[in-house]
Design a protein around this motif. Sequence first.
Motif, PDB file in Angstrom:
ATOM      1  N   SER A   1       4.168   5.434  -5.544  1.00  0.00           N
ATOM      2  CA  SER A   1       4.180   5.465  -7.011  1.00  0.00           C
ATOM      3  C   SER A   1       3.442   6.689  -7.546  1.00  0.00           C
ATOM      4  O   SER A   1       3.915   7.351  -8.473  1.00  0.00           O
TER       5      SER A   1
ATOM      6  N   ASN B   1      -7.481   3.862  -8.210  1.00  0.00           N
ATOM      7  CA  ASN B   1      -7.478   2.980  -9.374  1.00  0.00           C
ATOM      8  C   ASN B   1      -8.649   3.305 -10.307  1.00  0.00           C
ATOM      9  O   ASN B   1      -8.498   3.265 -11.532  1.00  0.00           O
TER      10      ASN B   1
ATOM     11  N   SER C   1       4.285   1.637 -12.067  1.00  0.00           N
ATOM     12  CA  SER C   1       4.604   1.101 -10.742  1.00  0.00           C
ATOM     13  C   SER C   1       3.337   0.985  -9.896  1.00  0.00           C
ATOM     14  O   SER C   1       3.135  -0.014  -9.200  1.00  0.00           O
ATOM     15  N   PHE C   2       2.459   1.974  -9.989  1.00  0.00           N
ATOM     16  CA  PHE C   2       1.192   1.913  -9.262  1.00  0.00           C
ATOM     17  C   PHE C   2       0.374   0.705  -9.710  1.00  0.00           C
ATOM     18  O   PHE C   2      -0.209  -0.005  -8.890  1.00  0.00           O
ATOM     19  N   ASP C   3       0.355   0.461 -11.010  1.00  0.00           N
ATOM     20  CA  ASP C   3      -0.395  -0.678 -11.542  1.00  0.00           C
ATOM     21  C   ASP C   3       0.115  -1.995 -10.957  1.00  0.00           C
ATOM     22  O   ASP C   3      -0.669  -2.877 -10.604  1.00  0.00           O
ATOM     23  N   ARG C   4       1.429  -2.121 -10.857  1.00  0.00           N
ATOM     24  CA  ARG C   4       2.003  -3.370 -10.336  1.00  0.00           C
ATOM     25  C   ARG C   4       1.671  -3.553  -8.855  1.00  0.00           C
ATOM     26  O   ARG C   4       1.304  -4.656  -8.427  1.00  0.00           O
ATOM     27  N   TYR C   5       1.815  -2.489  -8.080  1.00  0.00           N
ATOM     28  CA  TYR C   5       1.510  -2.596  -6.649  1.00  0.00           C
ATOM     29  C   TYR C   5       0.028  -2.906  -6.433  1.00  0.00           C
ATOM     30  O   TYR C   5      -0.329  -3.756  -5.598  1.00  0.00           O
ATOM     31  N   PHE C   6      -0.832  -2.239  -7.198  1.00  0.00           N
ATOM     32  CA  PHE C   6      -2.266  -2.445  -6.990  1.00  0.00           C
ATOM     33  C   PHE C   6      -2.682  -3.848  -7.421  1.00  0.00           C
ATOM     34  O   PHE C   6      -3.555  -4.458  -6.794  1.00  0.00           O
TER      35      PHE C   6
ATOM     36  N   LEU D   1      -7.121   3.628  -2.153  1.00  0.00           N
ATOM     37  CA  LEU D   1      -6.387   3.072  -3.287  1.00  0.00           C
ATOM     38  C   LEU D   1      -7.336   2.554  -4.366  1.00  0.00           C
ATOM     39  O   LEU D   1      -7.061   2.698  -5.566  1.00  0.00           O
TER      40      LEU D   1
ATOM     41  N   ALA E   1       2.175   1.701  -3.415  1.00  0.00           N
ATOM     42  CA  ALA E   1       1.193   2.251  -4.353  1.00  0.00           C
ATOM     43  C   ALA E   1       1.083   3.764  -4.202  1.00  0.00           C
ATOM     44  O   ALA E   1       1.074   4.504  -5.197  1.00  0.00           O
TER      45      ALA E   1
ATOM     46  N   GLU F   1       0.828  -1.203   0.000  1.00  0.00           N
ATOM     47  CA  GLU F   1       0.000   0.000   0.000  1.00  0.00           C
ATOM     48  C   GLU F   1       0.862   1.254   0.000  1.00  0.00           C
ATOM     49  O   GLU F   1       0.586   2.216  -0.739  1.00  0.00           O
TER      50      GLU F   1
END
Length: 268
Positions: free
Chosen positions: A72, A112, A80-85, A108, A69, A66
């Motif tokens: 990112s 998204n 990077s946000f896409d991968r963490y989420f 979060l 995210a 989290e």
Amino acid sequence: MAPSQQLVKDYQSLIRAFESRPCNLKKCGELLTRLKVGLVTAGLLPVLPKSESSVEDLVVVRNILEIGAFWSIRSKDIPSFDRYFAQLQTLYNDYSTVLPPSPREHPLVGLNLIRLLTQNRIADFHTTLEAIRLSPEAAAENPYIAHPVAVERWLMEGSYSKVWSAREEAPAEEYRFFVDSLIGTIRNEIASCEEVAYDSLPLKDAATLLFFTNRNELLAFAQQRGWQINLIEETITFKKKDEEKIVVPTTKLISANLAYARELEQIV
């Protein structure tokens, strides 16, 4: 496998760096890189739907992902946000009955949703919205979910002024990054319409239509679009595409018509 002492130490350092004001983005990035390697080594990443990890370990993993995210978005790194989420989805969906609720989940999820709008992925937006574990009433009262839902409605209505005001009404600072991206897309759409509808506009009117409050930003945008700026008359002249000139072969048409007429006379 239990987390190592170094992993625990880095995790505590990450929390301090993330919660500091201002947030130490550089430090967070360094710690997140080390922590992800440590989590993989400890067998805690990737998170599997039937993982045998303890609840305490999974909560730590969720907290790290989290923070990653949010980091990112603050670093303006959308991939990077896409991968963490994507990793968080497993914890939010498959462990919803095992893990305690996370106060960061709905912020979060809302981020998204806004991200999907900026990419014009409307179908994915509605699919994601339907999968949220909230009743329609609770979703409407949740500011993190209600905000992107309202923005999507205004976009469909063409109420761009309301989308502009949504930046100031964002429930968290990170939301403004995506709303700004939406405004950039909207500006280009409005600009394309202006180029067709008008030959020129006063600078003041163009700024109003394009939601610019800063004159220099308007002038920079106009230069990017190839518009002609007259600072003396305070106007912008739009660059028009040259209309295609259609050359009519007059002589050939007349000759063809005469020949056709003679043939008709011979038939009659």
